[in-house]
Design an enzyme around this catalytic site. Sequence first.
Site, PDB file in Angstrom:
ATOM      1  N   TYR A  57       0.858  -1.197   0.000  1.00  0.00           N
ATOM      2  CA  TYR A  57       0.000   0.000   0.000  1.00  0.00           C
ATOM      3  C   TYR A  57       0.890   1.242   0.000  1.00  0.00           C
ATOM      4  O   TYR A  57       1.894   1.272   0.717  1.00  0.00           O
ATOM      5  CB  TYR A  57      -0.884   0.030   1.252  1.00  0.00           C
ATOM      6  CG  TYR A  57      -2.325  -0.321   0.950  1.00  0.00           C
ATOM      7  CD1 TYR A  57      -3.049   0.433   0.037  1.00  0.00           C
ATOM      8  CD2 TYR A  57      -2.953  -1.382   1.593  1.00  0.00           C
ATOM      9  CE1 TYR A  57      -4.362   0.111  -0.253  1.00  0.00           C
ATOM     10  CE2 TYR A  57      -4.268  -1.702   1.307  1.00  0.00           C
ATOM     11  CZ  TYR A  57      -4.972  -0.947   0.384  1.00  0.00           C
ATOM     12  OH  TYR A  57      -6.271  -1.249   0.103  1.00  0.00           O
ATOM     13  N   GLU A  59      -0.434   4.907  -0.318  1.00  0.00           N
ATOM     14  CA  GLU A  59      -1.176   6.167  -0.457  1.00  0.00           C
ATOM     15  C   GLU A  59      -0.230   7.364  -0.363  1.00  0.00           C
ATOM     16  O   GLU A  59       0.608   7.424   0.536  1.00  0.00           O
ATOM     17  CB  GLU A  59      -2.234   6.297   0.646  1.00  0.00           C
ATOM     18  CG  GLU A  59      -3.588   5.792   0.239  1.00  0.00           C
ATOM     19  CD  GLU A  59      -3.850   4.394   0.749  1.00  0.00           C
ATOM     20  OE1 GLU A  59      -2.855   3.658   0.956  1.00  0.00           O
ATOM     21  OE2 GLU A  59      -5.029   4.051   0.934  1.00  0.00           O
ATOM     22  N   ASP A 203      -7.651  14.019 -24.515  1.00  0.00           N
ATOM     23  CA  ASP A 203      -7.722  12.601 -24.134  1.00  0.00           C
ATOM     24  C   ASP A 203      -7.147  11.801 -25.298  1.00  0.00           C
ATOM     25  O   ASP A 203      -7.814  11.565 -26.308  1.00  0.00           O
ATOM     26  CB  ASP A 203      -9.182  12.213 -23.866  1.00  0.00           C
ATOM     27  CG  ASP A 203      -9.305  10.771 -23.379  1.00  0.00           C
ATOM     28  OD1 ASP A 203      -8.357   9.980 -23.584  1.00  0.00           O
ATOM     29  OD2 ASP A 203     -10.357  10.431 -22.800  1.00  0.00           O
ATOM     30  N   THR A 229      -4.882   6.476 -21.329  1.00  0.00           N
ATOM     31  CA  THR A 229      -4.678   5.143 -20.779  1.00  0.00           C
ATOM     32  C   THR A 229      -3.302   4.681 -21.260  1.00  0.00           C
ATOM     33  O   THR A 229      -2.677   5.307 -22.115  1.00  0.00           O
ATOM     34  CB  THR A 229      -5.745   4.145 -21.275  1.00  0.00           C
ATOM     35  OG1 THR A 229      -5.806   4.211 -22.707  1.00  0.00           O
ATOM     36  CG2 THR A 229      -7.110   4.449 -20.699  1.00  0.00           C
ATOM     37  N   LYS A 232      -3.327   0.955 -24.782  1.00  0.00           N
ATOM     38  CA  LYS A 232      -3.813   0.856 -26.163  1.00  0.00           C
ATOM     39  C   LYS A 232      -2.601   0.883 -27.093  1.00  0.00           C
ATOM     40  O   LYS A 232      -1.794  -0.052 -27.043  1.00  0.00           O
ATOM     41  CB  LYS A 232      -4.828   1.976 -26.428  1.00  0.00           C
ATOM     42  CG  LYS A 232      -6.088   1.851 -25.525  1.00  0.00           C
ATOM     43  CD  LYS A 232      -7.146   2.850 -25.879  1.00  0.00           C
ATOM     44  CE  LYS A 232      -8.428   2.657 -25.087  1.00  0.00           C
ATOM     45  NZ  LYS A 232      -8.423   3.319 -23.775  1.00  0.00           N
ATOM     46  N   ARG A 238      -2.904  -2.236 -18.219  1.00  0.00           N
ATOM     47  CA  ARG A 238      -4.152  -1.469 -18.083  1.00  0.00           C
ATOM     48  C   ARG A 238      -3.976  -0.463 -16.965  1.00  0.00           C
ATOM     49  O   ARG A 238      -3.901  -0.820 -15.789  1.00  0.00           O
ATOM     50  CB  ARG A 238      -5.316  -2.403 -17.773  1.00  0.00           C
ATOM     51  CG  ARG A 238      -5.558  -3.427 -18.856  1.00  0.00           C
ATOM     52  CD  ARG A 238      -6.910  -4.058 -18.724  1.00  0.00           C
ATOM     53  NE  ARG A 238      -7.890  -3.219 -19.354  1.00  0.00           N
ATOM     54  CZ  ARG A 238      -8.228  -3.295 -20.638  1.00  0.00           C
ATOM     55  NH1 ARG A 238      -7.661  -4.174 -21.426  1.00  0.00           N
ATOM     56  NH2 ARG A 238      -9.136  -2.502 -21.140  1.00  0.00           N
TER      57      ARG A 238
HETATM   58  N1  DSN Z   1     -13.189   1.112 -24.254  1.00  0.00           N
HETATM   59  C1  DSN Z   1     -12.266   1.982 -24.942  1.00  0.00           C
HETATM   60  C2  DSN Z   1     -12.308   1.765 -26.416  1.00  0.00           C
HETATM   61  O1  DSN Z   1     -12.512   0.649 -26.832  1.00  0.00           O
HETATM   62  O2  DSN Z   1     -12.088   2.688 -27.180  1.00  0.00           O
HETATM   63  C3  DSN Z   1     -12.461   3.402 -24.583  1.00  0.00           C
HETATM   64  O3  DSN Z   1     -12.433   3.568 -23.217  1.00  0.00           O
END
Ligand code: DSN
Length: 422
Positions: A57, A59, A203, A229, A232, A238
């Site tokens: 942990y 924090e 974003d 994120t 991707k 993730r």
């Molecule tokens: N779920 C993602 C996507 O497939 O684009 C976006 O958050």
Amino acid sequence: MTLPLPHPALAAADPELAGLVADEERLQAETLRMIPSENYVSHAVLEASGTVLQNKYSEGYPGRRYYEGQQVIDQVERLAVARAKALFGVEHANVQPYSGSPANLAVYLAFARPGDTVMGMALPMGGHLTHGWGVSATGTWFNGVRYGVRADTGLIDFDEVREIALKERPKIIFCGGTALPRTIDFAAFAEIARESGAVLVADVAHIAGLIAGGAHPSPVPHADVVSTTTHKTLRGPRGAMLMCREEHAKAIDKAVFPGLQGGPHNQTTAAIAVALHEAASPAFRTYAHAVVANARALADALLAKGFDLVSGGTDNHLILMDLTGRDVPGKIAAKALDRAGIVVNYNTVPYDPRKPFDPSGIRLGTPSLTSRGLTADHMPTVADWIDRAVTAARSGDEDTLTRIRTEVAALMSEHPAPGLPV
Ligand code: DSN
């Protein structure tokens, strides 16, 4: 010869779960994965995600924790932050958001109050739920106003964006989304945000890897905050990151912790650090450019087969296809493609007369297949499979789908995926 079990401890302790993992590994190995938000992480990223770092942990932030025993964890987080700052050229990075939605929620906490007006691209036009869309908390607790794309071009109409922004005076403007096949003009958004007094949030979850690899312009000189994120095109675990100028650092950090989250997921922080290290390599630059080259080649091959692509093609990793002219709903096509071993998702297209759960289009992309080493030369074959599968979906020709699945598996066997047992 008996091959070693890929996960011996798991197989011994929980054979049922180990069997499910093996099934998923087989599925990911044998299919052509074309969901544009998915990818294959490296063995190194996978290993970092599964370390004892998750026993801690932590924090707080490095040097300012609420728990002792952070001698190593602080170094891990500092390393991830330093790599994010270097890779994206930002003044400040927070690597603690659990994923994209919490990262965006932290932005609201930092810059708006419930009831304030916020602006983002409408979900059916290619935006994201967390950009103020009605069914999301962000559209319930805030007054979400939306822009879209032009019906004739499929492109963002900046006159419309400016008009809405000057009329509504949002606290935050989001640019970026989940189904945008074209380059995002961050400078144009920044100008509008300045004129209307809004904080501009880029974003870039979908295109972060392309930005890191120099295959898409960077939002960093233009946006107040960059949200992404890490799993991707960036090919990490993730997780998510928020990056900003120093002037917003305190507000962002306070919003992530203690505003929204508790302890960071240290094993994810470590894997983000590994992914950022990989993304800084020359090989990753080559990868990012190949993702775009493959998407363009695929778009050209699909257009040659008469498919209707939103905006007429792509500049990035993603293609949005309107199947109205083929007389096959997106869901039926996506499910048929899945049976043919080609994994995509059904998706609304701009001005879609159909419902989101049964829309007119499919969304596909090239990040995963490029990670397996497929090149532009393979794209006519991929387009041919898609064409045959969509035609078969319409006529209910399951034999063709089965044949395509065999052909796909054969090609995939020649291109092992990163991170999967061989
Ligand atoms: N779920 C993602 C996507 O497939 O684009 C976006 O958050």
